[in-house]
Design a protein around this motif. Sequence first.
Motif, PDB file in Angstrom:
ATOM      1  N   ASN A 174       0.859  -1.187   0.000  1.00 33.56           N
ATOM      2  CA  ASN A 174       0.000   0.000   0.000  1.00 33.56           C
ATOM      3  C   ASN A 174       0.895   1.236   0.000  1.00 33.56           C
ATOM      4  N   LEU A 175       1.292   1.679  -1.190  1.00 34.49           N
ATOM      5  CA  LEU A 175       2.215   2.810  -1.330  1.00 34.49           C
ATOM      6  C   LEU A 175       1.490   4.120  -1.635  1.00 34.49           C
ATOM      7  N   CYS A 176       0.182   4.127  -1.496  1.00 39.08           N
ATOM      8  CA  CYS A 176      -0.592   5.350  -1.730  1.00 39.08           C
ATOM      9  C   CYS A 176      -0.120   6.448  -0.782  1.00 39.08           C
ATOM     10  N   GLY A 177       0.087   7.649  -1.320  1.00 38.73           N
ATOM     11  CA  GLY A 177       0.495   8.782  -0.505  1.00 38.73           C
ATOM     12  C   GLY A 177       1.964   8.813  -0.141  1.00 38.73           C
ATOM     13  N   VAL A 178       2.738   7.840  -0.591  1.00 37.07           N
ATOM     14  CA  VAL A 178       4.160   7.755  -0.238  1.00 37.07           C
ATOM     15  C   VAL A 178       5.006   8.457  -1.306  1.00 37.07           C
ATOM     16  N   LYS A 179       6.040   9.170  -0.869  1.00 37.31           N
ATOM     17  CA  LYS A 179       6.971   9.803  -1.784  1.00 37.31           C
ATOM     18  C   LYS A 179       8.100   8.820  -2.074  1.00 37.31           C
ATOM     19  N   ILE A 180       8.208   8.390  -3.341  1.00 35.35           N
ATOM     20  CA  ILE A 180       9.080   7.277  -3.705  1.00 35.35           C
ATOM     21  C   ILE A 180      10.167   7.725  -4.667  1.00 35.35           C
ATOM     22  N   ALA A 181      11.415   7.449  -4.325  1.00 39.35           N
ATOM     23  CA  ALA A 181      12.544   7.723  -5.220  1.00 39.35           C
ATOM     24  C   ALA A 181      12.675   6.568  -6.209  1.00 39.35           C
ATOM     25  N   VAL A 182      12.852   6.903  -7.488  1.00 41.75           N
ATOM     26  CA  VAL A 182      12.898   5.877  -8.523  1.00 41.75           C
ATOM     27  C   VAL A 182      13.717   6.398  -9.695  1.00 41.75           C
ATOM     28  N   ASN A 194       1.259   3.658 -13.817  1.00 42.71           N
ATOM     29  CA  ASN A 194       0.240   2.866 -14.509  1.00 42.71           C
ATOM     30  C   ASN A 194      -0.493   1.847 -13.647  1.00 42.71           C
ATOM     31  N   THR A 195       0.080   1.503 -12.493  1.00 43.72           N
ATOM     32  CA  THR A 195      -0.546   0.474 -11.656  1.00 43.72           C
ATOM     33  C   THR A 195      -0.886   0.989 -10.262  1.00 43.72           C
ATOM     34  N   ILE A 196       0.122   1.529  -9.569  1.00 43.92           N
ATOM     35  CA  ILE A 196      -0.094   1.934  -8.182  1.00 43.92           C
ATOM     36  C   ILE A 196      -1.078   3.089  -8.085  1.00 43.92           C
ATOM     37  N   ASN A 197      -0.835   4.169  -8.839  1.00 42.75           N
ATOM     38  CA  ASN A 197      -1.698   5.347  -8.689  1.00 42.75           C
ATOM     39  C   ASN A 197      -3.123   5.138  -9.180  1.00 42.75           C
ATOM     40  N   PRO A 198      -3.365   4.417 -10.273  1.00 42.93           N
ATOM     41  CA  PRO A 198      -4.756   4.119 -10.623  1.00 42.93           C
ATOM     42  C   PRO A 198      -5.473   3.328  -9.520  1.00 42.93           C
ATOM     43  N   ALA A 199      -4.755   2.404  -8.868  1.00 42.99           N
ATOM     44  CA  ALA A 199      -5.364   1.640  -7.776  1.00 42.99           C
ATOM     45  C   ALA A 199      -5.654   2.541  -6.577  1.00 42.99           C
ATOM     46  N   CYS A 200      -4.735   3.497  -6.305  1.00 40.34           N
ATOM     47  CA  CYS A 200      -4.964   4.440  -5.203  1.00 40.34           C
ATOM     48  C   CYS A 200      -6.199   5.296  -5.482  1.00 40.34           C
ATOM     49  N   LYS A 201      -6.309   5.759  -6.725  1.00 41.15           N
ATOM     50  CA  LYS A 201      -7.451   6.590  -7.097  1.00 41.15           C
ATOM     51  C   LYS A 201      -8.754   5.816  -6.946  1.00 41.15           C
ATOM     52  N   LYS A 202      -8.746   4.559  -7.384  1.00 43.20           N
ATOM     53  CA  LYS A 202      -9.943   3.726  -7.291  1.00 43.20           C
ATOM     54  C   LYS A 202     -10.354   3.510  -5.841  1.00 43.20           C
ATOM     55  N   ALA A 203      -9.340   3.444  -4.949  1.00 43.28           N
ATOM     56  CA  ALA A 203      -9.618   3.216  -3.530  1.00 43.28           C
ATOM     57  C   ALA A 203      -9.902   4.516  -2.783  1.00 43.28           C
ATOM     58  N   LYS A 205      -7.746   6.956  -2.314  1.00 45.28           N
ATOM     59  CA  LYS A 205      -6.569   7.325  -1.527  1.00 45.28           C
ATOM     60  C   LYS A 205      -5.675   8.275  -2.313  1.00 45.28           C
ATOM     61  N   ALA A 206      -4.780   8.960  -1.590  1.00 45.31           N
ATOM     62  CA  ALA A 206      -3.840   9.878  -2.240  1.00 45.31           C
ATOM     63  C   ALA A 206      -2.864   9.095  -3.108  1.00 45.31           C
ATOM     64  N   ALA A 207      -2.488   9.690  -4.224  1.00 46.93           N
ATOM     65  CA  ALA A 207      -1.539   9.039  -5.132  1.00 46.93           C
ATOM     66  C   ALA A 207      -0.140   9.034  -4.530  1.00 46.93           C
ATOM     67  N   ALA A 208       0.648   8.050  -4.932  1.00 50.02           N
ATOM     68  CA  ALA A 208       2.067   8.060  -4.595  1.00 50.02           C
ATOM     69  C   ALA A 208       2.748   9.135  -5.436  1.00 50.02           C
ATOM     70  N   THR A 209       3.805   9.716  -4.905  1.00 54.80           N
ATOM     71  CA  THR A 209       4.578  10.721  -5.636  1.00 54.80           C
ATOM     72  C   THR A 209       5.900  10.108  -6.056  1.00 54.80           C
ATOM     73  N   ALA A 210       6.144  10.065  -7.354  1.00 54.67           N
ATOM     74  CA  ALA A 210       7.396   9.510  -7.862  1.00 54.67           C
ATOM     75  C   ALA A 210       8.426  10.619  -8.024  1.00 54.67           C
ATOM     76  N   SER A 211       9.535  10.527  -7.277  1.00 53.88           N
ATOM     77  CA  SER A 211      10.668  11.428  -7.480  1.00 53.88           C
ATOM     78  C   SER A 211      11.600  10.718  -8.454  1.00 53.88           C
ATOM     79  N   GLU A 212      11.622  11.156  -9.718  1.00 54.40           N
ATOM     80  CA  GLU A 212      12.377  10.443 -10.739  1.00 54.40           C
ATOM     81  C   GLU A 212      13.768  11.059 -10.927  1.00 54.40           C
ATOM     82  N   PHE A 213      14.767  10.187 -11.014  1.00 52.82           N
ATOM     83  CA  PHE A 213      16.153  10.604 -11.163  1.00 52.82           C
ATOM     84  C   PHE A 213      16.776   9.915 -12.370  1.00 52.82           C
TER      85      PHE A 213
END
Length: 315
Positions: A174-182, A194-203, A205-213
């Motif tokens: 359950n990574l909804c709302g988590v700030k994730i480095a990737v 494509n997978t985590i945030n659509p599931a969060c939205k359906k539930a 819940k707040a979306a995960a935030t991807a910090s992309e590097f």
Amino acid sequence: MASPIGTRSIAKRVIATGAVVAASSLLLTACGSSKISGNTGAAPNASQSVNAEGADAALVALVPAALKTAGTVNIATDASYAPMEFKDASGSIVGMDVELGTAIMKKLGLKANFANANFDSILGGIAAKKYDLSLSSFTATQAREKAVDMVTYFNAGEAVAVLTGNPDNIDQKNLCGVKIAVQSGTTEADEIKNTINPACKKAGKAAATASEFTLQTDATSALVAKRDQAMMADSPVVDYAVKQSGGTLQKIGQDYNTAPYGIVLPKADGQLAQAVQGAIKDLIKDGTYGQILTKWGVSSGALTDSQVVVNGATS
């Protein structure tokens, strides 16, 4: 790695080291080398002996004439992904993929030249004939296989790391709302979108935030510096980071989405693909393959056979 074709994995890809992080036992060097807690870039089991087998005449015969004439194969790799590919203290590119690639080319009577490249630029570089092939922890996806062919050589899953003690009580499932480095362009980056945030939205819940590097090393630094709450990467990369972190990081949950890595080859260059596949099979049979994986601490990802993958991925 944001687009499916840029995704790092026959579903992924992603450690090494980046900028120095103050007040941390995880030391990351800005040049992209993997100097973690005094690590000099040596393999985890550096004393492991590796066979020095010579060329296989039958496989040499399969090598395209242009490569035989050149004598050297230009191999693209993103050297920020320890223990698979990264820079040691001297700036040389090392890692499991590098040692395996060198052994493969030796079987084919060729010399391997590894060129550092941003992960999400590699497929385009192969299409433009800048590189002959790539070993860079690519997993095969259907989208990627529209652009390149792959020869499988290793199994890896995905994993999640957090600061030791899991201060934010993060649940891998359950990574909804988590700030994730990737790292950009990886399967993990696509998974958040494509997978985590659509599931969060359906539930609801707040979306995960991807910090992309661009570099995996910078993603690791962001977690260590507490700018992000978690890091997603391929399982061997997360395992290596945790081991080298001096107790700063821990993995949560189990590895998931396990799938083969593939050596990336120009589309429809069947003769080269057959030669590379044959070399991997030889290395598995003569024990060199297992010795290399043991040396780099990634034996759990060993394959017992290699496949040429052409439009064969299921994801």
